[in-house]
Design a protein around this motif. Structure first.
Motif, PDB file in Angstrom:
ATOM      1  N   UNK A 112      -3.543  18.084 -35.558  1.00 45.98           N
ATOM      2  CA  UNK A 112      -2.849  16.834 -35.302  1.00 45.98           C
ATOM      3  C   UNK A 112      -3.624  16.084 -34.619  1.00 45.98           C
ATOM      4  N   UNK A 113      -3.349  14.763 -34.495  1.00 49.08           N
ATOM      5  CA  UNK A 113      -4.294  13.922 -33.593  1.00 49.08           C
ATOM      6  C   UNK A 113      -3.404  13.448 -32.354  1.00 49.08           C
ATOM      7  N   UNK A 114      -4.116  13.566 -31.146  1.00 50.48           N
ATOM      8  CA  UNK A 114      -3.417  13.549 -29.916  1.00 50.48           C
ATOM      9  C   UNK A 114      -4.020  12.277 -29.035  1.00 50.48           C
ATOM     10  N   UNK A 115      -3.186  11.449 -28.594  1.00 49.49           N
ATOM     11  CA  UNK A 115      -3.698  10.263 -27.851  1.00 49.49           C
ATOM     12  C   UNK A 115      -2.592  10.352 -26.585  1.00 49.49           C
ATOM     13  N   UNK A 116      -3.040   9.273 -25.690  1.00 52.11           N
ATOM     14  CA  UNK A 116      -2.155   8.894 -24.542  1.00 52.11           C
ATOM     15  C   UNK A 116      -2.145   7.405 -24.186  1.00 52.11           C
ATOM     16  N   UNK A 117      -1.188   6.881 -23.602  1.00 51.93           N
ATOM     17  CA  UNK A 117      -1.261   5.381 -23.253  1.00 51.93           C
ATOM     18  C   UNK A 117      -0.637   5.505 -21.647  1.00 51.93           C
ATOM     19  N   UNK A 118      -1.792   4.712 -20.870  1.00 51.69           N
ATOM     20  CA  UNK A 118      -1.584   4.757 -19.475  1.00 51.69           C
ATOM     21  C   UNK A 118      -0.874   3.410 -19.333  1.00 51.69           C
ATOM     22  N   UNK A 119       0.564   3.658 -18.582  1.00 53.91           N
ATOM     23  CA  UNK A 119       1.787   2.691 -18.526  1.00 53.91           C
ATOM     24  C   UNK A 119       1.577   2.005 -17.263  1.00 53.91           C
ATOM     25  N   UNK A 120       1.539   2.784 -16.142  1.00 52.67           N
ATOM     26  CA  UNK A 120       1.645   2.212 -14.894  1.00 52.67           C
ATOM     27  C   UNK A 120       0.879   3.018 -13.858  1.00 52.67           C
ATOM     28  N   UNK A 148       2.373   7.898 -21.418  1.00 51.80           N
ATOM     29  CA  UNK A 148       3.082   8.642 -22.785  1.00 51.80           C
ATOM     30  C   UNK A 148       2.105   9.335 -23.538  1.00 51.80           C
ATOM     31  N   UNK A 149       2.319  10.579 -23.773  1.00 55.98           N
ATOM     32  CA  UNK A 149       1.352  11.103 -24.929  1.00 55.98           C
ATOM     33  C   UNK A 149       2.018  11.209 -26.247  1.00 55.98           C
TER      34      UNK A 149
END
Length: 255
Positions: A112-120, A148-149
Protein backbone atom coordinates in the motif's frame (compact mmCIF):
# COMPACT_ATOMS: atom_id res chain seq x y z
CA UNK A 1 -39.40 -10.74 34.09
CA UNK A 2 -40.28 -7.13 34.84
CA UNK A 3 -41.50 -4.84 32.00
CA UNK A 4 -38.35 -2.75 32.40
CA UNK A 5 -36.06 -5.79 32.01
CA UNK A 6 -38.07 -7.11 29.06
CA UNK A 7 -38.00 -3.81 27.17
CA UNK A 8 -34.28 -3.39 27.82
CA UNK A 9 -33.57 -6.77 26.17
CA UNK A 10 -35.17 -5.78 22.85
CA UNK A 11 -32.92 -4.36 20.12
CA UNK A 12 -34.54 -0.98 19.33
CA UNK A 13 -32.72 -0.43 16.04
CA UNK A 14 -34.69 -0.49 12.77
CA UNK A 15 -34.79 -4.00 11.30
CA UNK A 16 -32.64 -3.12 8.28
CA UNK A 17 -29.84 -1.94 10.61
CA UNK A 18 -30.04 -5.18 12.62
CA UNK A 19 -29.86 -7.24 9.42
CA UNK A 20 -26.87 -5.23 8.20
CA UNK A 21 -25.13 -5.67 11.56
CA UNK A 22 -25.53 -9.47 11.51
CA UNK A 23 -24.37 -9.78 7.90
CA UNK A 24 -21.45 -7.38 8.53
CA UNK A 25 -20.23 -9.58 11.37
CA UNK A 26 -20.44 -12.72 9.20
CA UNK A 27 -18.50 -10.99 6.42
CA UNK A 28 -15.80 -9.71 8.77
CA UNK A 29 -15.47 -13.05 10.55
CA UNK A 30 -15.01 -14.93 7.27
CA UNK A 31 -18.31 -16.83 7.25
CA UNK A 32 -18.89 -15.19 3.86
CA UNK A 33 -15.40 -15.03 2.27
CA UNK A 34 -14.39 -12.55 -0.41
CA UNK A 35 -15.85 -13.35 -3.82
CA UNK A 36 -18.65 -15.56 -2.52
CA UNK A 37 -22.35 -14.80 -2.75
CA UNK A 38 -24.32 -13.96 0.35
CA UNK A 39 -27.76 -15.60 0.78
CA UNK A 40 -30.42 -14.55 -1.70
CA UNK A 41 -33.04 -11.94 -0.95
CA UNK A 42 -35.65 -14.69 -0.48
CA UNK A 43 -33.39 -16.51 1.99
CA UNK A 44 -32.71 -13.31 3.92
CA UNK A 45 -36.43 -12.45 3.99
CA UNK A 46 -37.14 -15.85 5.55
CA UNK A 47 -34.20 -15.73 7.97
CA UNK A 48 -35.02 -12.27 9.31
CA UNK A 49 -38.80 -12.33 8.77
CA UNK A 50 -38.42 -9.15 6.75
CA UNK A 51 -39.93 -7.59 3.65
CA UNK A 52 -38.11 -7.31 0.34
CA UNK A 53 -37.74 -3.54 0.83
CA UNK A 54 -36.19 -4.00 4.28
CA UNK A 55 -33.67 -6.54 3.01
CA UNK A 56 -32.71 -4.28 0.10
CA UNK A 57 -32.26 -1.37 2.52
CA UNK A 58 -29.94 -3.51 4.65
CA UNK A 59 -27.91 -4.54 1.61
CA UNK A 60 -27.69 -0.88 0.59
CA UNK A 61 -26.00 -0.10 3.93
CA UNK A 62 -23.36 -2.78 3.31
CA UNK A 63 -22.82 -1.60 -0.27
CA UNK A 64 -22.16 1.94 0.93
CA UNK A 65 -19.62 0.53 3.39
CA UNK A 66 -17.86 -1.23 0.52
CA UNK A 67 -18.44 -4.74 1.90
CA UNK A 68 -20.62 -6.16 -0.88
CA UNK A 69 -21.31 -5.52 -4.53
CA UNK A 70 -24.20 -6.48 -6.79
CA UNK A 71 -27.46 -5.38 -8.35
CA UNK A 72 -31.08 -6.16 -7.67
CA UNK A 73 -32.04 -9.34 -9.48
CA UNK A 74 -28.51 -10.79 -9.44
CA UNK A 75 -26.40 -12.42 -6.76
CA UNK A 76 -24.76 -10.09 -4.26
CA UNK A 77 -21.11 -10.92 -3.61
CA UNK A 78 -18.66 -10.06 -0.87
CA UNK A 79 -15.99 -7.66 -2.08
CA UNK A 80 -12.32 -8.31 -1.57
CA UNK A 81 -11.74 -8.05 2.15
CA UNK A 82 -11.01 -4.44 3.04
CA UNK A 83 -10.73 -4.91 6.79
CA UNK A 84 -7.11 -4.73 7.82
CA UNK A 85 -5.22 -5.79 10.91
CA UNK A 86 -2.97 -3.03 12.23
CA UNK A 87 -0.08 -3.91 14.57
CA UNK A 88 0.94 -0.78 16.52
CA UNK A 89 4.17 -2.35 17.80
CA UNK A 90 5.55 -2.33 14.25
CA UNK A 91 5.47 1.44 13.81
CA UNK A 92 5.65 3.05 17.25
CA UNK A 93 9.42 3.01 17.69
CA UNK A 94 11.53 6.05 16.62
CA UNK A 95 12.68 5.91 13.01
CA UNK A 96 16.42 6.22 12.29
CA UNK A 97 17.41 9.71 11.03
CA UNK A 98 17.84 8.50 7.45
CA UNK A 99 14.55 6.58 7.33
CA UNK A 100 10.98 7.53 6.50
CA UNK A 101 8.13 7.22 8.96
CA UNK A 102 7.86 3.62 10.09
CA UNK A 103 4.11 3.73 9.49
CA UNK A 104 4.73 4.45 5.78
CA UNK A 105 7.40 1.74 5.56
CA UNK A 106 5.01 -0.84 7.05
CA UNK A 107 2.25 0.22 4.63
CA UNK A 108 4.58 -0.39 1.68
CA UNK A 109 5.38 -3.87 3.01
CA UNK A 110 1.65 -4.60 2.69
CA UNK A 111 1.66 -3.31 -0.89
CA UNK A 112 0.00 0.00 0.00
CA UNK A 113 0.95 3.64 -0.19
CA UNK A 114 0.89 5.55 3.08
CA UNK A 115 0.83 9.30 3.52
CA UNK A 116 -0.22 11.94 6.03
CA UNK A 117 -1.64 15.46 6.06
CA UNK A 118 -0.81 17.80 8.92
CA UNK A 119 -3.96 19.77 9.77
CA UNK A 120 -3.15 21.82 12.85
CA UNK A 121 -0.33 22.72 15.25
CA UNK A 122 -0.75 24.94 18.29
CA UNK A 123 -1.33 25.23 22.02
CA UNK A 124 -4.82 24.15 23.11
CA UNK A 125 -6.74 22.96 26.16
CA UNK A 126 -6.87 19.17 25.68
CA UNK A 127 -9.86 16.90 26.46
CA UNK A 128 -10.26 15.84 30.07
CA UNK A 129 -8.71 12.37 29.79
CA UNK A 130 -5.70 13.81 27.96
CA UNK A 131 -5.25 16.52 30.62
CA UNK A 132 -5.40 13.86 33.31
CA UNK A 133 -2.74 11.75 31.59
CA UNK A 134 -0.50 14.81 31.16
CA UNK A 135 -1.05 15.90 34.75
CA UNK A 136 -2.67 19.19 33.70
CA UNK A 137 -5.31 21.13 35.59
CA UNK A 138 -8.52 22.61 34.20
CA UNK A 139 -7.75 25.19 31.53
CA UNK A 140 -4.07 24.28 31.24
CA UNK A 141 -2.69 23.93 27.73
CA UNK A 142 -0.59 21.48 25.77
CA UNK A 143 0.85 21.48 22.25
CA UNK A 144 -1.39 19.75 19.72
CA UNK A 145 -0.31 18.22 16.41
CA UNK A 146 -3.35 17.00 14.45
CA UNK A 147 -3.10 15.00 11.25
CA UNK A 148 -4.90 12.50 9.04
CA UNK A 149 -3.18 9.31 7.91
CA UNK A 150 -4.04 7.86 4.50
CA UNK A 151 -3.71 4.40 2.98
CA UNK A 152 -3.96 4.31 -0.81
CA UNK A 153 -5.23 7.90 -0.64
CA UNK A 154 -8.21 6.93 1.56
CA UNK A 155 -8.44 8.41 5.08
CA UNK A 156 -7.37 5.78 7.58
CA UNK A 157 -6.93 7.50 10.92
CA UNK A 158 -7.47 10.87 12.60
CA UNK A 159 -4.56 11.49 14.98
CA UNK A 160 -4.30 14.14 17.69
CA UNK A 161 -0.99 14.14 19.57
CA UNK A 162 -0.52 16.31 22.65
CA UNK A 163 2.84 17.26 24.22
CA UNK A 164 3.72 19.09 27.46
CA UNK A 165 4.24 22.76 26.54
CA UNK A 166 7.51 23.07 28.45
CA UNK A 167 8.92 20.15 26.51
CA UNK A 168 7.66 21.23 23.08
CA UNK A 169 8.44 24.96 23.09
CA UNK A 170 11.44 25.84 20.97
CA UNK A 171 11.37 22.53 19.09
CA UNK A 172 10.02 21.38 15.73
CA UNK A 173 6.92 20.13 17.57
CA UNK A 174 5.69 23.74 17.45
CA UNK A 175 6.14 24.09 13.70
CA UNK A 176 3.48 23.21 11.15
CA UNK A 177 5.69 20.94 9.13
CA UNK A 178 6.67 17.31 9.14
CA UNK A 179 9.30 16.16 11.60
CA UNK A 180 12.11 14.13 10.14
CA UNK A 181 11.81 10.64 11.59
CA UNK A 182 8.61 11.59 13.42
CA UNK A 183 8.04 12.90 16.93
CA UNK A 184 9.46 9.76 18.66
CA UNK A 185 12.83 10.43 16.99
CA UNK A 186 12.74 14.12 17.96
CA UNK A 187 11.89 13.31 21.58
CA UNK A 188 14.65 10.70 21.76
CA UNK A 189 17.19 13.20 20.42
CA UNK A 190 16.04 15.72 23.05
CA UNK A 191 16.80 13.24 25.83
CA UNK A 192 13.31 11.83 26.23
CA UNK A 193 13.39 8.40 24.56
CA UNK A 194 10.05 6.57 24.62
CA UNK A 195 10.46 3.70 27.12
CA UNK A 196 6.90 2.57 27.73
CA UNK A 197 3.52 2.92 26.04
CA UNK A 198 0.05 2.43 27.48
CA UNK A 199 -2.91 2.01 25.12
CA UNK A 200 -6.55 2.31 26.16
CA UNK A 201 -8.94 1.27 23.38
CA UNK A 202 -12.67 1.81 23.18
CA UNK A 203 -15.43 1.70 20.56
CA UNK A 204 -17.60 4.80 20.50
CA UNK A 205 -19.88 6.83 18.27
CA UNK A 206 -18.00 9.06 15.85
CA UNK A 207 -17.85 12.75 16.59
CA UNK A 208 -18.79 15.11 13.77
CA UNK A 209 -15.09 15.77 13.17
CA UNK A 210 -14.26 12.05 13.01
CA UNK A 211 -17.26 11.30 10.78
CA UNK A 212 -16.18 13.91 8.23
CA UNK A 213 -12.43 13.30 8.41
CA UNK A 214 -12.75 9.52 8.00
CA UNK A 215 -15.53 9.83 5.40
CA UNK A 216 -17.67 7.27 7.22
CA UNK A 217 -20.47 5.86 5.05
CA UNK A 218 -22.98 5.46 7.89
CA UNK A 219 -23.42 5.75 11.65
CA UNK A 220 -20.64 3.28 12.45
CA UNK A 221 -18.57 3.38 15.63
CA UNK A 222 -14.90 4.28 15.58
CA UNK A 223 -12.04 2.58 17.38
CA UNK A 224 -10.57 5.19 19.72
CA UNK A 225 -7.08 4.59 21.09
CA UNK A 226 -5.80 6.81 23.87
CA UNK A 227 -2.03 6.27 23.91
CA UNK A 228 0.19 7.51 26.73
CA UNK A 229 3.92 7.49 25.96
CA UNK A 230 6.34 7.60 28.89
CA UNK A 231 10.07 8.27 28.99
CA UNK A 232 12.77 7.99 31.63
CA UNK A 233 11.49 8.19 35.23
CA UNK A 234 7.99 7.56 33.85
CA UNK A 235 7.63 11.12 32.58
CA UNK A 236 4.68 11.45 30.21
CA UNK A 237 6.01 12.94 26.99
CA UNK A 238 3.08 12.40 24.63
CA UNK A 239 -0.61 11.56 24.76
CA UNK A 240 -2.25 10.68 21.46
CA UNK A 241 -5.89 10.16 20.55
CA UNK A 242 -6.35 8.03 17.41
CA UNK A 243 -9.66 7.25 15.69
CA UNK A 244 -10.13 4.54 13.03
CA UNK A 245 -13.23 3.29 11.22
CA UNK A 246 -14.24 0.10 13.04
CA UNK A 247 -15.56 -1.65 9.92
CA UNK A 248 -12.20 -1.30 8.14
CA UNK A 249 -9.56 -1.82 10.84
CA UNK A 250 -8.79 -3.95 13.84
CA UNK A 251 -5.79 -3.82 16.18
CA UNK A 252 -3.43 -6.67 17.00
CA UNK A 253 -1.23 -6.91 20.09
CA UNK A 254 1.15 -9.67 21.11
CA UNK A 255 1.90 -10.67 24.70
Amino acid sequence: MSPTTESASVDPRPLHERIAADLREQINSGDYPSGTAIPSTEQLKTRFDASNATVQKALGVLKREGLIVGRAGSSVQVREQRRQVMTPALYSAPAPPDRRYQWIVEAEKRGQSGSSKLLEVGEVVPPGDVRKALGLGDGERAVLRKQILFLNEEPCELVKSYYPSDLARGTALMLKKRIRGGSPALLAEAGYPPTRTLDRISACSATQEQYQALQLPSDLPVLRTLRVVLSLDDRVIEVTEMAKASHLYELQYEY
